[in-house]
Design a protein around this motif. Structure first.
Motif, mmCIF file in Angstrom:
data_model
loop_
_atom_site.group_PDB
_atom_site.id
_atom_site.type_symbol
_atom_site.label_atom_id
_atom_site.label_comp_id
_atom_site.label_asym_id
_atom_site.label_seq_id
_atom_site.Cartn_x
_atom_site.Cartn_y
_atom_site.Cartn_z
ATOM 1 N N GLY A 54 -60.784 53.838 -32.355
ATOM 2 C CA GLY A 54 -59.783 54.477 -33.184
ATOM 3 C C GLY A 54 -58.353 54.197 -32.765
ATOM 4 N N GLY A 55 -58.180 53.466 -31.673
ATOM 5 C CA GLY A 55 -56.850 53.087 -31.237
ATOM 6 C C GLY A 55 -56.247 53.953 -30.147
ATOM 7 N N SER A 56 -56.968 54.968 -29.691
ATOM 8 C CA SER A 56 -56.465 55.793 -28.597
ATOM 9 C C SER A 56 -56.464 54.993 -27.306
ATOM 10 N N THR A 57 -55.413 55.148 -26.524
ATOM 11 C CA THR A 57 -55.273 54.375 -25.297
ATOM 12 C C THR A 57 -55.124 55.270 -24.086
ATOM 13 N N ASN A 58 -55.484 54.727 -22.943
ATOM 14 C CA ASN A 58 -55.245 55.404 -21.689
ATOM 15 C C ASN A 58 -54.922 54.360 -20.631
ATOM 16 N N TYR A 59 -54.104 54.765 -19.659
ATOM 17 C CA TYR A 59 -53.625 53.850 -18.639
ATOM 18 C C TYR A 59 -53.699 54.492 -17.266
ATOM 19 N N ALA A 60 -53.891 53.655 -16.280
ATOM 20 C CA ALA A 60 -53.726 54.114 -14.915
ATOM 21 C C ALA A 60 -52.263 54.480 -14.686
ATOM 22 N N ASP A 61 -52.027 55.511 -13.881
ATOM 23 C CA ASP A 61 -50.659 55.958 -13.636
ATOM 24 C C ASP A 61 -49.769 54.837 -13.102
ATOM 25 N N SER A 62 -50.347 53.957 -12.326
ATOM 26 C CA SER A 62 -49.575 52.907 -11.687
ATOM 27 C C SER A 62 -49.023 51.868 -12.661
ATOM 28 N N VAL A 63 -49.566 51.816 -13.874
ATOM 29 C CA VAL A 63 -49.130 50.793 -14.822
ATOM 30 C C VAL A 63 -48.468 51.372 -16.060
ATOM 31 N N LYS A 64 -48.411 52.679 -16.181
ATOM 32 C CA LYS A 64 -47.798 53.303 -17.352
ATOM 33 C C LYS A 64 -46.338 52.877 -17.485
ATOM 34 N N GLY A 65 -45.976 52.524 -18.696
ATOM 35 C CA GLY A 65 -44.623 52.072 -18.961
ATOM 36 C C GLY A 65 -44.421 50.592 -18.748
ATOM 37 N N ARG A 66 -45.389 49.934 -18.127
ATOM 38 C CA ARG A 66 -45.276 48.501 -17.865
ATOM 39 C C ARG A 66 -46.324 47.681 -18.606
ATOM 40 N N PHE A 67 -47.521 48.241 -18.747
ATOM 41 C CA PHE A 67 -48.622 47.534 -19.396
ATOM 42 C C PHE A 67 -48.902 48.145 -20.760
ATOM 43 N N THR A 68 -49.333 47.317 -21.690
ATOM 44 C CA THR A 68 -49.716 47.777 -23.013
ATOM 45 C C THR A 68 -51.025 47.118 -23.424
ATOM 46 N N ILE A 69 -51.992 47.938 -23.802
ATOM 47 C CA ILE A 69 -53.260 47.418 -24.280
ATOM 48 C C ILE A 69 -53.296 47.509 -25.798
ATOM 49 N N SER A 70 -53.880 46.518 -26.422
ATOM 50 C CA SER A 70 -54.031 46.514 -27.866
ATOM 51 C C SER A 70 -55.317 45.785 -28.227
#
Length: 118
Positions: A54-70
């Motif tokens: 459905g497009g919901s994403t989650n990130y490790a804290d260490s990469v938030k703001g730097r990495f983007t998954i699509s």
């Protein structure tokens, strides 16, 4: 036999960018979530980013703001855009997929090396 194929890894200087791609075989049915894991030397494998059907994403804290998954559901492909790379981002990055009836990620790519060094 290879059903997930990663590409885009390589050597990059700190502060640089890379984009990883992972193409899934059409032989994998009912893919639900896809994601990226990484394993640094001497450390356990960790989930870097995940994305649901459905497009919901989650990130490790260490990469938030730097990495983007699509993901592109039509192409069954997932991407990881990595910006502002740091030496601690170095590791083997693995594409993963989870099918509809699996609790955990049950398909894995062979991995692609990402090295961040000056």
């Amino acid at each position: 036999q290879v059903q997930l194929v990663e590409s885009g890894g390589g050597l990059v200087q700190p502060g640089g960018s890379l984009r990883l791609s992972c193409a899934a075989s059409r032989s994998i049915f009912s893919i639900n979530a896809m994601g990226w894991y990484r394993q640094a030397p001497g450390k356990q494998r960790e989930l870097v980013a995940g994305i649901s059907s459905g497009g919901s994403t989650n990130y490790a804290d260490s990469v938030k703001g730097r990495f983007t998954i699509s993901r592109d559901n039509a192409k069954i492909t997932v991407y990881l855009q990595m910006n502002s790379l740091k030496p601690e981002d170095t590791g083997v990055y693995y594409c993963a997929a989870r099918t509809e009836y699996s609790r955990d990620y049950n398909y894995w790519g062979q991995g692609t090396q990402v090295t961040v060094s000056s």
